[in-house]
Design a protein around this motif. Structure first.
Motif, PDB file in Angstrom:
ATOM      1  N   ALA A   1      -8.130   1.706   0.253  1.00  0.00           N
ATOM      2  CA  ALA A   1      -7.497   0.376   0.348  1.00  0.00           C
ATOM      3  C   ALA A   1      -7.450  -0.114   1.797  1.00  0.00           C
ATOM      4  O   ALA A   1      -7.328   0.680   2.709  1.00  0.00           O
ATOM      5  CB  ALA A   1      -6.093   0.440  -0.232  1.00  0.00           C
TER       6      ALA A   1
ATOM      7  N   ALA B   1      -2.187  -2.196  -5.562  1.00  0.00           N
ATOM      8  CA  ALA B   1      -1.986  -3.449  -4.822  1.00  0.00           C
ATOM      9  C   ALA B   1      -0.719  -3.370  -3.988  1.00  0.00           C
ATOM     10  O   ALA B   1       0.324  -2.908  -4.463  1.00  0.00           O
ATOM     11  CB  ALA B   1      -1.882  -4.622  -5.798  1.00  0.00           C
ATOM     12  N   LYS B   2      -0.839  -3.823  -2.745  1.00  0.00           N
ATOM     13  CA  LYS B   2       0.348  -3.933  -1.887  1.00  0.00           C
ATOM     14  C   LYS B   2       0.503  -5.409  -1.561  1.00  0.00           C
ATOM     15  O   LYS B   2      -0.350  -6.011  -0.913  1.00  0.00           O
ATOM     16  CB  LYS B   2       0.148  -3.102  -0.618  1.00  0.00           C
ATOM     17  CG  LYS B   2       1.394  -3.032   0.258  1.00  0.00           C
ATOM     18  CD  LYS B   2       1.139  -2.113   1.451  1.00  0.00           C
ATOM     19  CE  LYS B   2       2.410  -1.989   2.292  1.00  0.00           C
ATOM     20  NZ  LYS B   2       2.146  -1.268   3.539  1.00  0.00           N
ATOM     21  N   THR B   3       1.586  -5.994  -2.068  1.00  0.00           N
ATOM     22  CA  THR B   3       1.825  -7.419  -1.848  1.00  0.00           C
ATOM     23  C   THR B   3       3.211  -7.590  -1.241  1.00  0.00           C
ATOM     24  O   THR B   3       3.952  -6.606  -1.055  1.00  0.00           O
ATOM     25  CB  THR B   3       1.790  -8.211  -3.175  1.00  0.00           C
ATOM     26  OG1 THR B   3       2.889  -7.771  -3.981  1.00  0.00           O
ATOM     27  CG2 THR B   3       0.479  -7.999  -3.918  1.00  0.00           C
TER      28      THR B   3
ATOM     29  N   SER C   1      -0.003   6.032   1.438  1.00  0.00           N
ATOM     30  CA  SER C   1      -1.111   6.917   1.805  1.00  0.00           C
ATOM     31  C   SER C   1      -1.423   7.824   0.632  1.00  0.00           C
ATOM     32  O   SER C   1      -0.560   8.059  -0.235  1.00  0.00           O
ATOM     33  CB  SER C   1      -0.742   7.773   3.022  1.00  0.00           C
ATOM     34  OG  SER C   1       0.148   8.791   2.616  1.00  0.00           O
TER      35      SER C   1
ATOM     36  N   GLU D   1      -1.774  -7.792   0.583  1.00  0.00           N
ATOM     37  CA  GLU D   1      -2.059  -7.146   1.855  1.00  0.00           C
ATOM     38  C   GLU D   1      -3.178  -6.121   1.665  1.00  0.00           C
ATOM     39  O   GLU D   1      -4.094  -6.017   2.464  1.00  0.00           O
ATOM     40  CB  GLU D   1      -0.776  -6.466   2.343  1.00  0.00           C
ATOM     41  CG  GLU D   1      -0.848  -5.887   3.734  1.00  0.00           C
ATOM     42  CD  GLU D   1       0.422  -5.128   4.080  1.00  0.00           C
ATOM     43  OE1 GLU D   1       0.317  -4.081   4.729  1.00  0.00           O
ATOM     44  OE2 GLU D   1       1.520  -5.570   3.650  1.00  0.00           O
ATOM     45  N   LYS D   2      -3.079  -5.380   0.555  1.00  0.00           N
ATOM     46  CA  LYS D   2      -4.106  -4.385   0.262  1.00  0.00           C
ATOM     47  C   LYS D   2      -4.385  -4.372  -1.242  1.00  0.00           C
ATOM     48  O   LYS D   2      -3.453  -4.430  -2.054  1.00  0.00           O
ATOM     49  CB  LYS D   2      -3.647  -2.979   0.684  1.00  0.00           C
ATOM     50  CG  LYS D   2      -3.651  -2.773   2.188  1.00  0.00           C
ATOM     51  CD  LYS D   2      -3.245  -1.369   2.572  1.00  0.00           C
ATOM     52  CE  LYS D   2      -3.390  -1.192   4.076  1.00  0.00           C
ATOM     53  NZ  LYS D   2      -2.962   0.121   4.541  1.00  0.00           N
ATOM     54  N   THR D   3      -5.659  -4.255  -1.579  1.00  0.00           N
ATOM     55  CA  THR D   3      -6.015  -4.036  -2.990  1.00  0.00           C
ATOM     56  C   THR D   3      -7.148  -3.033  -3.033  1.00  0.00           C
ATOM     57  O   THR D   3      -8.006  -3.014  -2.151  1.00  0.00           O
ATOM     58  CB  THR D   3      -6.529  -5.326  -3.678  1.00  0.00           C
ATOM     59  OG1 THR D   3      -7.664  -5.809  -2.973  1.00  0.00           O
ATOM     60  CG2 THR D   3      -5.457  -6.388  -3.759  1.00  0.00           C
ATOM     61  N   SER D   4      -7.133  -2.222  -4.063  1.00  0.00           N
ATOM     62  CA  SER D   4      -8.234  -1.277  -4.225  1.00  0.00           C
ATOM     63  C   SER D   4      -8.308  -0.827  -5.677  1.00  0.00           C
ATOM     64  O   SER D   4      -7.285  -0.770  -6.377  1.00  0.00           O
ATOM     65  CB  SER D   4      -8.011  -0.073  -3.307  1.00  0.00           C
ATOM     66  OG  SER D   4      -9.122   0.796  -3.391  1.00  0.00           O
TER      67      SER D   4
ATOM     68  N   GLY E   1     -10.302  -5.509  -3.776  1.00  0.00           N
ATOM     69  CA  GLY E   1     -10.284  -4.602  -4.926  1.00  0.00           C
ATOM     70  C   GLY E   1     -10.754  -5.296  -6.195  1.00  0.00           C
ATOM     71  O   GLY E   1     -11.414  -4.694  -7.049  1.00  0.00           O
TER      72      GLY E   1
END
Lengths: 263, 793
Positions: A263, A190-192, A223, A168-171, A89
């Motif tokens: 993401a 962001a998922k950290t 989601s 874990e996820k960024t967008s 991201g």
């Protein structure tokens, strides 16, 4: 622009000293905001301290963090294999700033120190709760942004690096101001390990802010559907000829859903 | 060398110069001993000027002089003149309030020049300009035309009641009223034509120079028409006779109309050069350009069409408020009147038309011609109205257009609003555009887009415009204070190369190539042996310049006329050399030959004989081969065509993407198809820009909100789809080339096609009209406000 003296120190202490010695001295990072401001005579510094030779360019990654030198350009960030892999991201965000010329000159440190309310990076830094390292301390993102064009930096204090946790996820999704192409609304998700964070730039009167309602919903279910029903109050959002506060509030939802979906 | 005459896509001769940084623009010119002028401008829209303290500025480092309006007044300097006088409905002339070069008494718009500082460097001039202390008494201000005519509105000029510059009309009101009374349908539409900032890539610049030995002034300036500037500035402002005033417009980086006009800065630097006996340069900053270049368009119209049950147009009524800004710019009064209302027949047989125009002063930058100048406004009214007629009556928008087209066998066609169209075939361009756009395949594309969550729409515009301005006698009757002929001097050199001196001016259009091709075609000389010279009153006999897509139709016709003289003289020389009768000499492909024999002479042999007249009919014929022609057009020319735009709207954000843009135009004879395509593309880009992006916004206090590119949305390359352009030709019947003009067609035909497509995309949201620009916010608001029709049913 007005006349000023120009120095290009080769060490951080020398730069800090040069800035501390003169209250009207200004630091020059990439200059992509500052030089236009100077050309329009909107700022009258007595001295310019160029930070280009302080060795603050570069990206270092380990298994928990990515640390970006303050003078690292947007181009370096968008093309870094480590960032593209670990914080995609952020790489996407950097690739959308300005144009090719701007991305080869503009820096992350310069952007954060300026804290333009429509700049992109504050959203990534806040959503990832990055740590801002300066010449003499470290500041958590949560404490760094203090309103439009205002940060926790003291006069003369220099950002040296920005340390991001691996996520874990960024967008990031951005609705550009049709004229300036700055973020009219930008949403970073962001998922950290510490949870989900959603940061919004471009929209708030006080600059970047976290969207806690969306964060809660996404923590339970990461989601786009999870945030479909969440609206954003327009109070406290910017309004101008391009977007009313209500339109910005709506776009926050759209950009957030698109960011989560991507993401 | 391949074919490079009329019809060949010869690559532009000038491009190497431009693309390699070897152009010579006004700001590239530096004269020995040059000084720099910086202008201090009003930062408020309306105020009494109480005092200007120049002492600190005058004493600042490097400052040579500081001048205000009072200094110019003391020197007897005149105001900036207007080149077109319109008359009111009652026959009285328009209000023409003074337009001082530097403000005196009052400032009337943000950007109004108040004082000039002249210093040894630009930096010193800028520093000193900030030291000027100006004492203002602020007054209330208005920016919009509707505010300006409201009762009790603040006056821009004390002696212009209700801010109305003129109240003009055209057409027969009684016939129109009668037709409305009988009509099956009356369809009404109010629309605003948005205000635009021209934003040529090169900002304006001017250098004044004075030669003490000859007493001659030279002005280097970013102009589309140096002779017009010489006339206006010399005769009306500075009182310098033509033989002592040279105006040079070197390479100019885009104009779009904004560099037609005579601006205050040109007079300031020329006058100051004369006072100081030093050259004085002024170059506009981009932010300064936003508040000092004449803006474009900005009018509000109420239109109504009377339509019979089958969809035939019976009568049209249009009432327009047109913004002149704070002062009358050079051609401003002509734009909403003779360049716009006269086009309201469009491509249709509407038998009765009545239009009235109130031109209004406001506290804004003057408004004048901008690419299309009046014709885009007329086309926008008409082509939006046709789609709204379809919307309101349920008739098909394509069928209505065809039903009302002027048929191709009806030319010459006299409209009810003065113009007489000489030729056209609107069905031909319509057919070409429909095919190129795959109009019939649209429903499938709309369904496919819907499946992707997008709203897709298609829209068309069938238009005609008037170019090649214009017969001098006619425009004189309409109020022009100049003739509008054009001048060409064709100089065949002794060894057969040719220099063309033209009174038109190229600022990006490719004239150096097009005109060289024209000469190459007519005289049989290779393009490389032809040079085109423009932009210097000391080199070119005379000229009226480039605007209104006139350069080929009028300037090119002058060249043909001059070449005819060259050929006629050449025949006499050839007859002498080949001992034949003049009547037997034929000229073709660069050779003079004796009919029915194999005797011939090349043009270069004839020109050599003309300049080295050893064997020459010297008793009857002067030496030399150098001919000049003034060509006065017999009529306007009437390019027309069909533009079709296809858009997709992101319903979540309101963003419009142009996914296809088709233009099929009739521009008359085409000299260089590649250049024509480029001109059409550029015009379409500006048309799409106006329809979707560009908007000059003043707030209610008349402050300019969009004073930079941070707020004024300029189109970017990635905003445009590939454009499909083509030409369908009917020849202009009254000029020797048959050419009509192409410089503005894109900007004229395109905007309503885009808005028609946007409205079509929103057809399920019950949208009848939206004003330009169709921004994401505007479209999102419409989507929010209107439930989809399907859901309501």
């Amino acid at each position: 622009m007005y006349d000023f003296t120009y120095t290009k120190p080769s060490s951080i202490p020398a730069a800090v000293q040069a800035l501390g010695a003169d209250i009207e001295a200004k630091a020059l990072a990439g200059g992509q905001t500052f030089i236009p401001v100077l050309k329009q005579r909107l700022n009258k510094p007595s001295a310019i301290v160029d930070l280009a030779d302080l060795g603050l360019r570069g990206i270092a990654a380990d298994d928990k963090t990515i640390t970006i030198g303050a003078m690292t350009t947007h181009h370096q960030i968008e093309t870094s294999e480590d960032i593209k892999r670990m914080l995609p991201g952020l790489a996407k965000m950097a690739s959308w700033i300005g144009d090719t010329q701007v991305r080869h000159r503009g820096t992350m440190g310069g952007s954060l120190a300026n804290n333009d309310p429509s700049a992109c990076y504050p959203a990534a830094v806040l959503a990832l709760n990055a740590t801002i390292h300066t010449d003499h301390r470290s500041i958590a993102a949560d404490d760094f942004f203090q309103g439009m064009f205002t940060t926790a930096l003291e006069p003369g204090e220099l950002i040296t690096a920005i340390e991001f946790p691996i996520a874990e996820k960024t967008s990031y999704e951005k609705f550009r101001n049709p004229a300036s192409r700055y973020a009219m609304v930008g949403v970073f998700v962001a998922k950290t390990a510490a949870g989900v964070r959603v940061a919004v730039t471009g929209a708030g009167q006080g600059g970047v802010f976290r969207h806690t309602a969306m964060e809660q919903a996404l923590s339970a279910n990461f989601s786009a559907d999870a945030i479909t029903g969440i609206t954003t109050p327009s109070d406290g959002l910017n309004g101008d000829i391009h977007a009313s506060p209500e339109y910005r509030a709506h776009l926050i939802g759209v950009m957030a859903r698109r960011a989560v979906a991507a993401a | 060398m391949g074919f490079e005459g009329i019809g060949a896509s010869v690559r532009r001769k000038e491009d190497h110069r431009f693309l390699s940084g070897n152009g010579n623009y006004t700001d590239d010119i530096n004269r020995p001993g040059q000084l720099y002028a910086v202008i201090r401008r009003a930062d408020r829209p309306h105020a009494r000027l109480l005092s200007i303290d120049t002492a600190a500025a005058a004493a600042a480092s490097g400052v040579i002089a500081v001048y205000t309006g009072a200094d110019m007044q003391a020197d007897g300097i005149g105001g900036v003149p207007c080149g077109w006088q319109i008359h009111n409905k009652d026959g009285s002339p328009m209000a023409e309030p003074p337009h001082p070069v530097l403000a005196t008494g009052k400032v009337r718009h943000v950007g109004d020049p108040v004082a000039v500082v002249i210093a040894s460097s630009k930096q010193e001039a800028k520093n000193a300009a900030e030291l000027l202390s100006i004492d203002y008494d602020d007054l209330p201000a208005i920016a919009s035309v509707r505010d300006a005519v409201a009762p009790g509105a603040p006056l821009v000029h004390d002696d212009v009641a209700n801010n109305v510059c003129f109240d003009w009309h055209i057409g027969d009101k009684a016939i129109v009223d009668a037709a409305f009374a009988q009509a099956a349908h009356v369809v009404e539409l109010d629309l605003t034509n948005n205000r635009l900032v021209p934003n040529a890539l090169e900002t304006r610049s001017a250098i004044g120079d004075f030669d003490r030995s000859s007493g001659e002034f030279t002005l280097y300036t970013t102009s589309q028409n140096p002779h017009v500037i010489r006339l206006l500035m010399g005769a009306f402002v500075l009182h310098i006779p033509e033989h002592k005033l040279r105006v040079v417009a070197p390479d100019v980086g885009g104009g779009f109309g904004s560099k037609i006009f005579h601006y205050a800065e040109e007079a300031i630097v020329t006058w100051a050069a004369g006072k100081l006996h030093r050259p004085v340069k002024w170059t506009c900053d981009r932010s300064e350009a936003f508040m000092s270049d004449a803006h474009g368009r900005d009018c509000y119209s109420k239109a109504a069409m009377a339509v019979d049950a089958q969809g035939k147009f019976l009568a049209l009524r249009v009432s327009t408020l047109s913004n002149m800004g704070a002062y009358l710019s050079t051609f401003a009064p002509a734009v909403p009147t003779y360049l716009s209302a006269t086009l309201l027949a469009g491509v249709y047989t509407t038998p009765a038309i009545y239009a009235e125009v109130k031109a209004v002063f406001t506290h804004t930058v003057p408004v004048d011609a901008y690419r299309g100048a009046g014709r885009p406004e007329a086309t926008y009214i008409l082509e939006r109205l046709v789609d709204v007629i379809a919307h309101d009556t349920g008739l098909d928008r394509l069928a209505i257009r065809r039903l009302n087209f002027i048929p191709k066998d009806a030319f010459p066609y006299q409209t009810p609003v003065a113009l007489n169209y000489d030729s056209g075939d609107y069905e031909a361009t319509l057919k070409a555009a429909l095919a190129a756009a795959n109009w019939d395949g649209f429903p499938a594309r709309r369904r496919a887009a819907a499946a992707r969550g997008k709203l897709r729409g298609i829209g068309m515009s069938t238009y005609v415009e008037a170019c090649g301005i214009a017969p001098s006698k006619l425009v004189g009757q309409l109020g022009a204070r100049a003739g509008l002929y054009e001048v060409a001097n064709i100089r065949v050199h002794p060894t057969g190369s040719v220099t063309v001196f033209t009174g038109t001016h190229s600022h990006g259009q490719g004239h150096e190539t097009t005109f060289a091709q024209l000469v190459s075609d007519q005289l049989g000389v290779p393009v490389d042996m032809v040079d085109v010279v423009h932009g210097d009153t000391s080199k070119i006999p005379f000229g009226m310049g480039t605007y209104g897509s006139r350069s080929l139709a009028v300037g090119g016709s002058a060249m043909v006329k001059a070449m005819d003289k060259v050929i006629a003289k050449g025949k006499k020389i050839a007859a002498h050399l080949m001992e034949a009768s003049v009547e037997d000499i034929e000229f073709k492909d660069g050779r003079f030959s004796v009919a029915g024999t194999d005797k011939s002479k090349a043009l270069a042999e004839i020109s050599l004989a003309a300049y080295v007249p050893h064997n020459y009919p010297i008793e009857e014929l002067e030496p030399g081969l150098d001919e000049t022609a003034f060509y006065d057009p017999k009529n306007f020319t009437f390019p027309g065509g069909c533009h079709i735009c296809e858009v997709e709207i992101d319903r979540d954000t309101g963003t419009v993407s142009v996914v296809n843009m088709v233009a099929a135009d009739d521009v008359g004879r085409v000299i260089n198809p590649m250049i024509v395509e480029g001109q059409v593309q550029g015009g379409l880009a500006q048309g799409i820009g106006q329809a979707l992006m560009e908007n000059a916004v003043y707030d209610s206090e008349a402050q300019l909100v969009t004073g930079s590119f941070m707020d004024y949305q300029m189109p970017r390359a990635h905003d445009f789809p590939p454009m499909i352009t083509s030409t369908e030709t009917t020849l202009c019947t009254h000029n020797p080339l048959g050419s009509k003009g192409v410089g503005e067609t894109g900007a004229i035909g395109c905007p309503p096609s885009v808005i028609n497509a946007v409205v079509d995309a929103l057809r399920d949201y019950n949208v009848r009209h939206l004003d330009m620009p169709a921004t994401p916010q505007k479209i999102w608001s419409l989507i929010q406000a209107n439930q989809p029709r399907m859901a309501a049913e």
